[in-house]
Every structure is written in structure tokens, then in C-alpha cells.
Write an enzyme that holds these catalytic residues in place. Structure first.
Site, PDB file in Angstrom:
ATOM      1  N   ALA A   1       0.843  -1.199   0.000  1.00 46.20           N
ATOM      2  CA  ALA A   1       0.000   0.000   0.000  1.00 46.20           C
ATOM      3  C   ALA A   1       0.875   1.245   0.000  1.00 46.20           C
ATOM      4  O   ALA A   1       1.974   1.246   0.555  1.00 46.20           O
ATOM      5  CB  ALA A   1      -0.913   0.013   1.226  1.00 46.20           C
ATOM      6  N   ASP A   2       0.376   2.277  -0.641  1.00 50.13           N
ATOM      7  CA  ASP A   2       1.058   3.567  -0.597  1.00 50.13           C
ATOM      8  C   ASP A   2       0.041   4.656  -0.885  1.00 50.13           C
ATOM      9  O   ASP A   2      -1.051   4.392  -1.401  1.00 50.13           O
ATOM     10  CB  ASP A   2       2.209   3.648  -1.595  1.00 50.13           C
ATOM     11  CG  ASP A   2       3.307   4.592  -1.104  1.00 50.13           C
ATOM     12  OD1 ASP A   2       2.981   5.725  -0.692  1.00 50.13           O
ATOM     13  OD2 ASP A   2       4.481   4.205  -1.115  1.00 50.13           O
ATOM     14  N   GLN A   3       0.427   5.868  -0.542  1.00 49.21           N
ATOM     15  CA  GLN A   3      -0.481   6.999  -0.690  1.00 49.21           C
ATOM     16  C   GLN A   3       0.289   8.199  -1.225  1.00 49.21           C
ATOM     17  O   GLN A   3       1.429   8.442  -0.819  1.00 49.21           O
ATOM     18  CB  GLN A   3      -1.095   7.336   0.671  1.00 49.21           C
ATOM     19  CG  GLN A   3      -2.206   8.354   0.625  1.00 49.21           C
ATOM     20  CD  GLN A   3      -2.846   8.508   1.993  1.00 49.21           C
ATOM     21  OE1 GLN A   3      -2.159   8.819   2.959  1.00 49.21           O
ATOM     22  NE2 GLN A   3      -4.139   8.295   2.080  1.00 49.21           N
TER      23      GLN A   3
ATOM     24  N   GLY B   1      -3.149   3.663  -3.069  1.00 47.85           N
ATOM     25  CA  GLY B   1      -2.996   2.468  -3.880  1.00 47.85           C
ATOM     26  C   GLY B   1      -2.836   1.260  -2.980  1.00 47.85           C
ATOM     27  O   GLY B   1      -2.238   1.349  -1.912  1.00 47.85           O
TER      28      GLY B   1
END
Length: 196
Positions: A72-74, A109
Site C-alpha cells: 500500500a502507498d499513498q 494504492g
């Protein structure tokens, strides 16, 4: 076996709250290099969040081939500026004062990888609007937040005192926290029902 390729306390809490049993481990990637590489192919901040989530899931999946790995990433999208997690309170204050009274997008994401390949990924977005606020108001919020804001790409926490700075929010709460849980749980049911 389920692995979260992150040490994010917020993401860990979200998965725990959903009743999932998992192991959390940091994804050993250079995020700024991965971001640079992805941005040379596409300047879209939403696509970048997805690319970084996939990169994190893949790097851990290659060392844990039998596991289902969540990456996950933002990213934050504001006025074409690159905004990252602040490294100090002063930097956090400068970022927040620059976006006071304006709107920005958060793109979260998330990806699933197994056996060194991506089996599913998506990105979800939310629009957040700050009130106009004074430096005095901001300092009061930062005093309450403490170092917690250093772990957030926007230098704020919607689940904390930073909420006082907002005027309007459009989008999913989990997306804002950095892990689109509803989409993720649906994908896990389809691709890894054994984790439930």
C-alpha cells in the site's frame, strides 16, 4: 499466510480491526527512487500510488513466495507539487500553511502479490478541503498532534486533532487513512479466501 508490506501503525490497526491475522514487515525499497522511476513513465499521482503499492507487494512477495502480500502507498496531489511525509514540525507547518483554504486529493494504492507477481491492484481517491486557518490555530493543532503528523504524507491525521482544520471531505474514510479497506477485503475474499 498474509503479510502486510508496511510497518504503518494505521494500516496495521485497520487490518487488525477487520479481524485479519497477518504479519507486518517493511518493504525494503527506496521510495523516492521508485517514485522517480514511476514518474518518468507517468506523472499521474494516482497511478504513482498504485505503482508504489505494487512495488512494495512485489519486493516482499519475492522473499515470501507462498504468502499473499498486501502492498500500500499513498500520494497527495496538490498544485503539481511533490508533497511527502514531513521530516520536522517546521516542514509540516509550512506544508499545511501552503494548502490552507484549498483542496487537494489523496490517492491510496493497494496491491496483492503472490509468488512474485501482482494478482490484483487498485487506487482510490478522496478530495479534502481545508478551512482557511491562522498560524496560531495550526500551532495549537500541531501541539496536540505531536510527532504523529510526521508519519502522514499530508502532515495531518484525519483520525486526530488535525480534523479541526478541515471544511469538507469527499471520499472513503479508509482511503484517506491510506488503505482502501472495502476494495481490499473484497479482493482478499476472491484471491485469498483462506486468510479469513
Amino acid at each position: 499466510m498474509l503479510i502486510l508490506a508496511s510497518q504503518s501503525p494505521t494500516r496495521i490497526t485497520l487490518l487488525n480491526n477487520a479481524g485479519l491475522r497477518f504479519t507486518a514487515m517493511a518493504a525494503p525499497i527506496d521510495e523516492r527512487k521508485a517514485e522517480h522511476d514511476a514518474l518518468t513513465q507517468d506523472s499521474n499521482r494516482a497511478a504513482l500510488a498504485r505503482s508504489l503499492a505494487e512495488a512494495k507487494a512485489l519486493v516482499v512477495s519475492r522473499t515470501e513466495p507462498d504468502a499473499m502480500v498486501i502492498g500500500a502507498d499513498q500520494t497527495l496531489d496538490f498544485d503539481t507539487r511533490e508533497i511527502h511525509k514531513p521530516v520536522s514540525r517546521d516542514q509540516a507547518a509550512a506544508q499545511l500553511m501552503a494548502i490552507a483554504g484549498t483542496s487537494h486529493a489523496l490517492h491510496s494504492g493497494v496491491a496483492l502479490a503472490r509468488d512474485g507477481r501482482i494478482v490484483w491492484s487498485t487506487v482510490e481517491s478522496a478530495i479534502l478541503r481545508f478551512k482557511p486557518f491562522s498560524r496560531q490555530t495550526l500551532d495549537a493543532v500541531l501541539d496536540l498532534e505531536g510527532d504523529a503528523i510526521l508519519g502522514s504524507v499530508g502532515a495531518y491525521r484525519l483520525e486526530g486533532p488535525s480534523l479541526r482544520l478541515f471544511e469538507a471531505i469527499e471520499g472513503d474514510y479508509f482511503t484517506i487513512l491510506g488503505l482502501p479497506m472495502l476494495a481490499l477485503l473484497d479482493a482478499l475474499e476472491r484471491h485469498a479466501p483462506e486468510v479469513f
